[in-house]
Design an enzyme around this catalytic site. Structure first.
Site, PDB file in Angstrom:
ATOM      1  N   LYS A 172       0.845  -1.190   0.000  1.00 19.27           N
ATOM      2  CA  LYS A 172       0.000   0.000   0.000  1.00 19.27           C
ATOM      3  C   LYS A 172       0.881   1.241   0.000  1.00 19.27           C
ATOM      4  O   LYS A 172       1.865   1.298   0.740  1.00 19.27           O
ATOM      5  CB  LYS A 172      -0.894   0.020   1.248  1.00 19.27           C
ATOM      6  CG  LYS A 172      -1.798  -1.183   1.376  1.00 19.27           C
ATOM      7  CD  LYS A 172      -3.031  -1.062   0.518  1.00 19.27           C
ATOM      8  CE  LYS A 172      -3.919  -2.287   0.669  1.00 19.27           C
ATOM      9  NZ  LYS A 172      -5.040  -2.301  -0.267  1.00 19.27           N
ATOM     10  N   ASP A 178      -0.271  -0.165  -4.522  1.00 16.03           N
ATOM     11  CA  ASP A 178      -1.710   0.139  -4.541  1.00 16.03           C
ATOM     12  C   ASP A 178      -1.952   1.426  -3.772  1.00 16.03           C
ATOM     13  O   ASP A 178      -1.606   1.531  -2.599  1.00 16.03           O
ATOM     14  CB  ASP A 178      -2.456  -1.030  -3.870  1.00 16.03           C
ATOM     15  CG  ASP A 178      -3.974  -0.921  -3.974  1.00 16.03           C
ATOM     16  OD1 ASP A 178      -4.472   0.167  -4.320  1.00 16.03           O
ATOM     17  OD2 ASP A 178      -4.644  -1.924  -3.690  1.00 16.03           O
ATOM     18  N   GLU A 199      -1.786   0.496  -8.695  1.00 19.19           N
ATOM     19  CA  GLU A 199      -3.205   0.131  -8.673  1.00 19.19           C
ATOM     20  C   GLU A 199      -4.029   1.287  -8.103  1.00 19.19           C
ATOM     21  O   GLU A 199      -3.646   1.893  -7.110  1.00 19.19           O
ATOM     22  CB  GLU A 199      -3.357  -1.119  -7.801  1.00 19.19           C
ATOM     23  CG  GLU A 199      -4.763  -1.667  -7.736  1.00 19.19           C
ATOM     24  CD  GLU A 199      -4.791  -3.045  -7.053  1.00 19.19           C
ATOM     25  OE1 GLU A 199      -3.754  -3.749  -7.079  1.00 19.19           O
ATOM     26  OE2 GLU A 199      -5.829  -3.402  -6.480  1.00 19.19           O
ATOM     27  N   GLU A 235     -11.542  -2.546  -9.663  1.00 25.27           N
ATOM     28  CA  GLU A 235     -12.374  -3.101  -8.602  1.00 25.27           C
ATOM     29  C   GLU A 235     -13.537  -2.177  -8.245  1.00 25.27           C
ATOM     30  O   GLU A 235     -14.534  -2.628  -7.697  1.00 25.27           O
ATOM     31  CB  GLU A 235     -11.548  -3.467  -7.356  1.00 25.27           C
ATOM     32  CG  GLU A 235     -11.091  -2.301  -6.523  1.00 25.27           C
ATOM     33  CD  GLU A 235     -10.263  -2.743  -5.309  1.00 25.27           C
ATOM     34  OE1 GLU A 235      -9.130  -3.206  -5.511  1.00 25.27           O
ATOM     35  OE2 GLU A 235     -10.738  -2.594  -4.169  1.00 25.27           O
ATOM     36  N   ASP A 276     -14.391  -6.900 -10.622  1.00 21.95           N
ATOM     37  CA  ASP A 276     -14.948  -7.351  -9.342  1.00 21.95           C
ATOM     38  C   ASP A 276     -16.238  -8.111  -9.650  1.00 21.95           C
ATOM     39  O   ASP A 276     -17.157  -7.563 -10.268  1.00 21.95           O
ATOM     40  CB  ASP A 276     -15.220  -6.147  -8.438  1.00 21.95           C
ATOM     41  CG  ASP A 276     -15.755  -6.561  -7.078  1.00 21.95           C
ATOM     42  OD1 ASP A 276     -15.101  -6.252  -6.073  1.00 21.95           O
ATOM     43  OD2 ASP A 276     -16.836  -7.177  -7.011  1.00 21.95           O
ATOM     44  N   HIS A 293     -10.203  -8.709  -8.873  1.00 20.52           N
ATOM     45  CA  HIS A 293     -10.138  -8.288  -7.479  1.00 20.52           C
ATOM     46  C   HIS A 293     -10.699  -9.410  -6.613  1.00 20.52           C
ATOM     47  O   HIS A 293     -11.712 -10.002  -6.954  1.00 20.52           O
ATOM     48  CB  HIS A 293     -10.996  -7.023  -7.313  1.00 20.52           C
ATOM     49  CG  HIS A 293     -11.213  -6.619  -5.891  1.00 20.52           C
ATOM     50  ND1 HIS A 293     -12.458  -6.517  -5.313  1.00 20.52           N
ATOM     51  CD2 HIS A 293     -10.325  -6.290  -4.928  1.00 20.52           C
ATOM     52  CE1 HIS A 293     -12.328  -6.139  -4.051  1.00 20.52           C
ATOM     53  NE2 HIS A 293     -11.051  -5.994  -3.795  1.00 20.52           N
TER      54      HIS A 293
END
Lengths: 424, 424
Positions: B199, B227, B253, B282, B305, B332
């Site tokens: 992250k 991400d 991401e 997602e 998703d 996702h």
């Protein structure tokens, strides 16, 4: 009267009108709507209350009411000084609620619910200031106005500094425009020509036939627009409209799916040579979508919806972006309460942002206004400047008793006599 | 066992797990999610039932449950032959319900509700055919498969005829791939390398420090992704990622708002020179949005998703478009039931559409699987090919008794001991 200091309760009403009986408001995608709204009443520690709504089409209104209830903890108990003192941040706190955000973000049911609450807060604020909403907005200093906007995800189209600069640059002549509007209070804003809109998209030969009749009747000096209500594919939109081009429509409205920015850009490009513009926006769900439509030259007329965007705060963001891109804002209206709301946004746009009436118009449908505490007034085909303090102002108590769904007296009567079956 | 012929009831459950206690699944935008799902049970006139879900984050799950109930009349009483005989049209009838459509269209709460119902129908169909979903899909003739897709608003990206052509052209080697998958049933699909995701977005210096540690630990032969969970503006995304470029992330991401197609395209273009790709999807809500992301080169990895798109039918539309644009689909997953669902979509993609495992991966989070009747199996860091008939298959009865919100025994215990306050 003492001013309120906090929100003490939130009441939500599912109000539906049986418009499907008359097919009012039907189009290619919505063949039998029952015009409805999720209606929010914000109670305070004074007698003043804020009333807001979001316009809906009947079934499903209960889902938006359920979503409004889900925001209760972020509304009831809040101090008004905290909300209005940093309205941009408060707006963000609704849109970014840690767990609910997943259901959007900033689109669909949760954003419609946000709009109803936010609209009610602006109604309350305007009533506290004893001004119609448009006057509250135009009296704000640029810095104060801009502070209500959430600028996240906008800085490649309009930064906070640019927005302040734009508002300041438009202050030249603002006093005159404000004066003009105030003198016109109780009068129509302008004596514009009549404008006409025709639904298209079912059958191209029939569209040509009706276009011919329209132009034979109204001539070529009046504005005439066509609306496809999302019926077509991209290339189909271009091909179909080229056949209607001889009848000189000003715009084609919602030719294809409302999420299709690139599609609308291709349609606008494809119709440029025949002088037909693209209008869209009533299903455009947030400022990020509008940003792209504007940057991609995908809309020549920007049709914001006061209840699909997240209320006044986000409408202001889009109005300012449109002003920068020099695109006229022509709000979507009709429905339940939309006309009452958007007139304020258009007057703000005229006085402070777009600063022109050229090519600006607001839709109007002459029904259901009798249910409003402060209905719009129309004179010579134009909206009359509103003077009643507030934004929506309110829906009449008697209307709620009759048309609350499913318990209202009219619905109970129509279930009993078999006109309608209860939904679910 | 006799096969069902119609849907006799629809049951909806609000299931929530108190994951916020452990901060499982938290990110920049969702700091304390309680992983949840709206769970649909479709009863039939036989013993078979269809089970579907849509993954959610806690508060607000009741709104999606309310929306699922709003579709009851379109589901209960329907003949299965009518649904599965023209599944594309049936899908459209949910998405275009005359009055409810206004609340989307095809986005947000109403589309999440559609997904839960549609997923339950596919689960039922696969159980009727006694096949895991992926096998049901790969065994369909191209024409039959394509008939479940609603091609409206897609024809500037992929027409029905092109989709059939694409599927036919990929039939070369299909038998081998199908055979390979069947031999692998009970085994991992491939012994891929380990993959890692970090992250980013809170503090650039700290991101650089952690990137360095990551690469020192895993080396440069393993795949490493970052991400940002929608944290940045457009230019900010480019500037920030250029600082992380020395550590060779495969992708960034969700750098910015998930609706910002043009923004993602600008980021992809801006990062091309440093070899960083853009992954997103997602939060991408329908095929019209994916169409544009693909056409604009705005996503190099397509992260569908299974519950945000309108169920299997729309996932297939996006998988086929991605195959045409030669973009790998990396679904996702994590959450509640997502891993169980998306494995089927990835196997279908491998056998019939994308036909490659290169750069394909599925997210995995190792929690909450114990609540599933047929949990995913993982071996050597890979998903094991599922063999149980169905799609989601089901959530255990005991789990429902414990974690239904707010009446489940675990929630009642946690309200009583003060761990949680009831929501609303």
């Amino acid at each position: 009267m003492s001013l309120p200091t906090k929100i003490t309760d939130l009441i939500v009403k599912d109000i539906r009108f049986p418009t499907s009986l008359e097919k009012d408001g039907s189009d290619a995608m919505h063949t039998a709507p029952d015009y409805s709204c999720a209606y929010v009443i914000l109670k305070t520690d004074s007698k003043l209350q804020g009333n807001g709504n979001t316009f809906l089409n009947g079934r499903g209104t209960q889902i938006v009411c359920c979503a409004i209830e889900a925001f209760r903890k972020l509304v009831v108990g809040q101090k008004l000084a905290d909300i209005f003192g940093n309205f941009g941040k408060y707006w963000q706190s609704l849109c970014s609620e840690d767990q609910i955000r997943w259901l959007g973000p900033e689109k669909g049911v949760t954003h419609l619910a946000t709009a109803a609450i936010i609209n009610a807060l602006w109604d309350l604020w305007a009533k506290m200031e004893e001004k119609p909403l448009w006057k509250l907005l135009v009296d704000m200093e640029p810095e104060e106005l801009v502070s209500v906007i959430d600028f996240r995800y906008m800085d490649d189209a309009l930064t906070e500094a640019e927005a302040i600069e734009l508002l300041k640059s438009r202050q030249t002549g603002k006093a005159d425009r404000d004066d003009k509007i105030r003198k016109l209070a109780g009068e129509a804003i302008s004596k514009g020509m009549e404008r006409f809109k025709m639904k298209v998209g079912a059958d191209v030969e029939d569209d040509i036939r009706r276009a011919k009749i329209f132009r034979e009747t109204i001539g070529y000096d009046r504005l005439w627009m066509v609306d496809a209500n999302q019926k077509w594919e991209v290339q189909e939109s271009i091909d179909w409209m080229k056949k209607l081009a001889p009848y000189k429509p000003l715009w084609i409205e919602e030719p294809t799916n409302p999420d299709d920015i690139m599609g609308h850009a291709a349609i606008a490009e494809g119709l440029k040579s025949v002088g037909i513009a693209v209008a869209t926006g009533e299903h455009c769900h947030n400022r990020v979508m509008f940003k792209q439509f504007l940057k991609a030259n995908a809309m020549q007329y920007c049709q914001i919806d006061a209840c699909r965007l997240g209320g006044v705060n986000e409408c202001l963001a889009v109005i300012l972006m449109a002003a920068k891109f020099n695109i006229p804002v022509c709000p979507h209206a009709g429905g339940v309460g939309l006309c009452e709301l958007v007139q304020h946004l258009s007057i703000f746009d005229f006085i402070s942002a777009g600063c022109s009436l050229e090519n600006r118009m607001i839709e109007f449908a002459d029904h259901l206004h009798e249910h409003m505490e402060a209905p719009v007034k129309i004179k010579n085909g134009n909206y009359v400047v509103p003077t009643v303090p507030g934004y929506l102002v309110g829906i009449k108590e008697g209307t709620i008793k009759q048309f609350e769904y499913p318990c209202g007296s009219e619905w109970q009567r129509m279930f009993a006599d078999g006109t309608f079956e209860p939904d679910v």
